[in-house]
Design an enzyme around this catalytic site. Sequence first.
Site, mmCIF file in Angstrom:
data_model
loop_
_atom_site.group_PDB
_atom_site.id
_atom_site.type_symbol
_atom_site.label_atom_id
_atom_site.label_comp_id
_atom_site.label_asym_id
_atom_site.label_seq_id
_atom_site.Cartn_x
_atom_site.Cartn_y
_atom_site.Cartn_z
ATOM 1 N N GLU A 148 -1.648 0.574 -8.254
ATOM 2 C CA GLU A 148 -1.355 1.940 -7.799
ATOM 3 C C GLU A 148 -0.978 2.860 -8.961
ATOM 4 O O GLU A 148 -1.083 4.086 -8.825
ATOM 5 C CB GLU A 148 -0.288 1.964 -6.712
ATOM 6 N N LYS B 183 1.823 -2.862 -8.017
ATOM 7 C CA LYS B 183 2.344 -1.828 -8.933
ATOM 8 C C LYS B 183 1.277 -1.426 -9.947
ATOM 9 O O LYS B 183 1.059 -0.254 -10.240
ATOM 10 C CB LYS B 183 3.595 -2.357 -9.623
ATOM 11 N N TRP C 285 -2.043 17.028 2.404
ATOM 12 C CA TRP C 285 -2.750 15.825 1.929
ATOM 13 C C TRP C 285 -3.972 15.728 2.835
ATOM 14 O O TRP C 285 -3.853 15.422 4.026
ATOM 15 C CB TRP C 285 -1.848 14.605 2.096
ATOM 16 N N ARG D 151 5.524 13.525 -2.088
ATOM 17 C CA ARG D 151 4.863 12.963 -0.900
ATOM 18 C C ARG D 151 3.352 12.887 -1.092
ATOM 19 O O ARG D 151 2.661 12.216 -0.340
ATOM 20 C CB ARG D 151 5.192 13.785 0.350
ATOM 21 N N HIS E 52 -8.463 -23.429 -6.548
ATOM 22 C CA HIS E 52 -9.313 -23.367 -5.343
ATOM 23 C C HIS E 52 -10.235 -22.161 -5.385
ATOM 24 O O HIS E 52 -10.702 -21.694 -4.340
ATOM 25 C CB HIS E 52 -8.421 -23.333 -4.104
ATOM 26 N N LYS F 92 3.664 9.202 -0.725
ATOM 27 C CA LYS F 92 4.905 8.420 -0.682
ATOM 28 C C LYS F 92 5.142 7.858 0.717
ATOM 29 O O LYS F 92 5.629 6.751 0.868
ATOM 30 C CB LYS F 92 6.097 9.286 -1.085
ATOM 31 N N ASN G 294 1.345 18.552 9.982
ATOM 32 C CA ASN G 294 1.273 17.242 9.326
ATOM 33 C C ASN G 294 0.851 16.264 10.414
ATOM 34 O O ASN G 294 1.386 16.285 11.519
ATOM 35 C CB ASN G 294 2.639 16.860 8.753
ATOM 36 N N GLY G 295 -0.134 15.411 10.117
ATOM 37 C CA GLY G 295 -0.584 14.427 11.102
ATOM 38 C C GLY G 295 -2.076 14.597 11.358
ATOM 39 O O GLY G 295 -2.790 15.235 10.584
HETATM 40 C C1 AGP Z 1 4.505 0.839 -2.836
HETATM 41 O O1 AGP Z 1 4.761 1.133 -4.200
HETATM 42 C C2 AGP Z 1 3.771 1.955 -2.131
HETATM 43 N N1 AGP Z 1 4.425 3.193 -2.274
HETATM 44 C C3 AGP Z 1 3.442 1.598 -0.697
HETATM 45 O O2 AGP Z 1 2.836 0.331 -0.667
HETATM 46 C C4 AGP Z 1 4.659 1.571 0.259
HETATM 47 O O3 AGP Z 1 5.481 0.459 -0.036
HETATM 48 C C5 AGP Z 1 4.135 1.424 1.692
HETATM 49 O O4 AGP Z 1 3.322 2.552 1.974
HETATM 50 C C6 AGP Z 1 5.249 1.320 2.733
HETATM 51 O O5 AGP Z 1 6.015 2.499 2.716
HETATM 52 P P1 AGP Z 1 7.402 2.497 3.544
HETATM 53 O O6 AGP Z 1 8.292 1.471 2.894
HETATM 54 O O7 AGP Z 1 7.925 3.890 3.418
HETATM 55 O O8 AGP Z 1 7.078 2.119 4.965
#
Ligand code: AGP
Length: 613
Positions: free
Chosen positions: A491, A488, A75, A27, A507, A608, A101-102
């Site tokens: 990230e 991809k 995090w 996560r 363009h 994640k 969390n939050g």
């Molecule tokens: C994609 O590789 C990332 N992990 C990220 O863009 C992800 O798709 C996005 O945060 C949405 O997550 P979700 O599908 O759990 O809502």
Amino acid sequence: MCGIVGYVGQKQALEIVVAGLRRLEYRGYDSAGIAVLADGVLDTRKKAGKLVNLETLLGEDPLPDSTTGIGHTRWATHGGPTDRNAHPHVSEDGSVAIIHNGIIENFTELREELTNSGVTLSSDTDSEVVAHLLARILPKVGDLTVAMREVCKELEGAFTLVAVSPLYPDVVVGARRNSPLVVGVGDGENFLASDVAAFVDHTRNALELGQDQVVTLTPEGVSVTDFDGNEAVVRPFTVDWDAAAVEKGGYDLFMLKEIAEQPKAVADSLRGRMTKDGRLQLDEMSLSDEDLRGIDKVVVIACGTAYHAGLVAKYAVEHWTRIPVEVEVASEFRYRDPIVGPGTLVIAISQSGETMDTLMALRHAAAQGARTLAICNTVGSTIPRESDGVLYTYAGPEIAVASTKAFLTQIIAAYLIGLYLAQVRSAMDEADIRAVLEDLDNMPQAVDLVLDTVEPVRAIARELADCKSVLFIGRHVGFPVALEGALKLKELAYMHAEGFAAGELKHGPIALIEEGVPVVVIVPSPSHFLHDKVISAIQEVRARGALIVAIAEEGDEKIVAFSDHIIRVPVVPALMQPLVSTVPLQVFACEMATAKGHDVDQPRNLAKSVTVE
Ligand code: AGP
């Protein structure tokens, strides 16, 4: 996003909680900590950095044996990733430890109030205020659950909270608003976690918690109320995968495992959704055919890769149903005063089911009277629970931060919804629907064939590992694939990458082209009406020195003269092409990141599931 684990039962809490936190590492986090109750004493250890740092500390300075404990991977939002800011946070009198969390949006006022009342705060976090608020009310109410309920009423923002107190041994209390928390129900033991992966080794019996609920765990049982103390009805569910699914299974990386699992993920997401006579049955969607016949617009809301899946689906759903489909970045959606109402079907695509941007957009759409439908890979998560209906993908747990198998199965689910809309609205002949369903049925095998291209892609990625930027271009459904390929690479390889509609290059973006700039081209089938236009786009950039990596169909000979590298994908119908052309781009990014020595499964700065707005 933060990982949360709570345990109460007969076994050693420490090893269960630490193992649970390890399962939640994916996560994303930057510090970790744990609290246990032992013989009427609360004891904690916490450390910045990875979980291994906490484990080293525990080895040097062990916690006492205990059967009640909570753990957290943080995090950082408010306050840096330091030891003092790591969770758990403990009240001054040592009567309460909490993990969170939050984001508590009114924490500044609460910090000021606590300070003015003589409390000394020991961290820079928003979370710490909860420990002090609980300690302040606990003596008045004499019950940790009641104290949690009262404190939750004072908080604004998003929170999952878990608390323990030496005054109430064998009790763990949790609360949630807008942030994930799920219960694991064992035999003489019970669990709390951000994600079922933390306790699936011990039990696959789970309870999904609703908005504004407080849960109390003892070894004997689980009770759930709302913030006013009214008993809440919670939905039990069984985790439909086992612990092995959250292990690497012999792969070096979760991402490699999940790329390889894509044929099965696609097959599992199709299974059981077609009748023997070739008609679709999506009963679990729980939206009536009459509702669906009343739809005059579809709006897809999603983030990141899920958003790209929506962009792919737009082409097919509009083609099949002749209903306009808007695809919106969830974080922008509700702030642009969107036009949605009872005639709008809003589809929220989310692998985790907890993405705050998507959840907030979903709530806005629902408040405007729209019908809402979730495409989600996580049973029991918030977004499907708050939607009118859900079509689950069955990709299995996706651990790597970079989404791969979820992307392909999100496209599958969106296609099934589009075909179902066409079926109930008689927008397509039944024979045509059956033909598309047969095409979909062939996709697991097609994706499996693509996995054979992995080695050549790896070699190209290593050859290009030192380039400064990579451009991706495509047309039609190849355009969102280009966007996904660029995401991809960003990230995972932490490098500049950008996706364009191939027709857009002239363009402006073509000014980026100079000698040696790699351009990855998603080439449609030679039989596609846009094939030659993509060839023209290749010629435009190649004439200016670009290095061309073509993702092209088996048998496309015309592309050979215009490419420096060709990655072959199987021949599939045009609308199915994203399911095969994306896979080499996933491998390309994974290999590029590996070549650069990056943490592929847990890239820097990323989580994640992004459970903050
Ligand atoms: C994609 O590789 C990332 N992990 C990220 O863009 C992800 O798709 C996005 O945060 C949405 O997550 P979700 O599908 O759990 O809502």
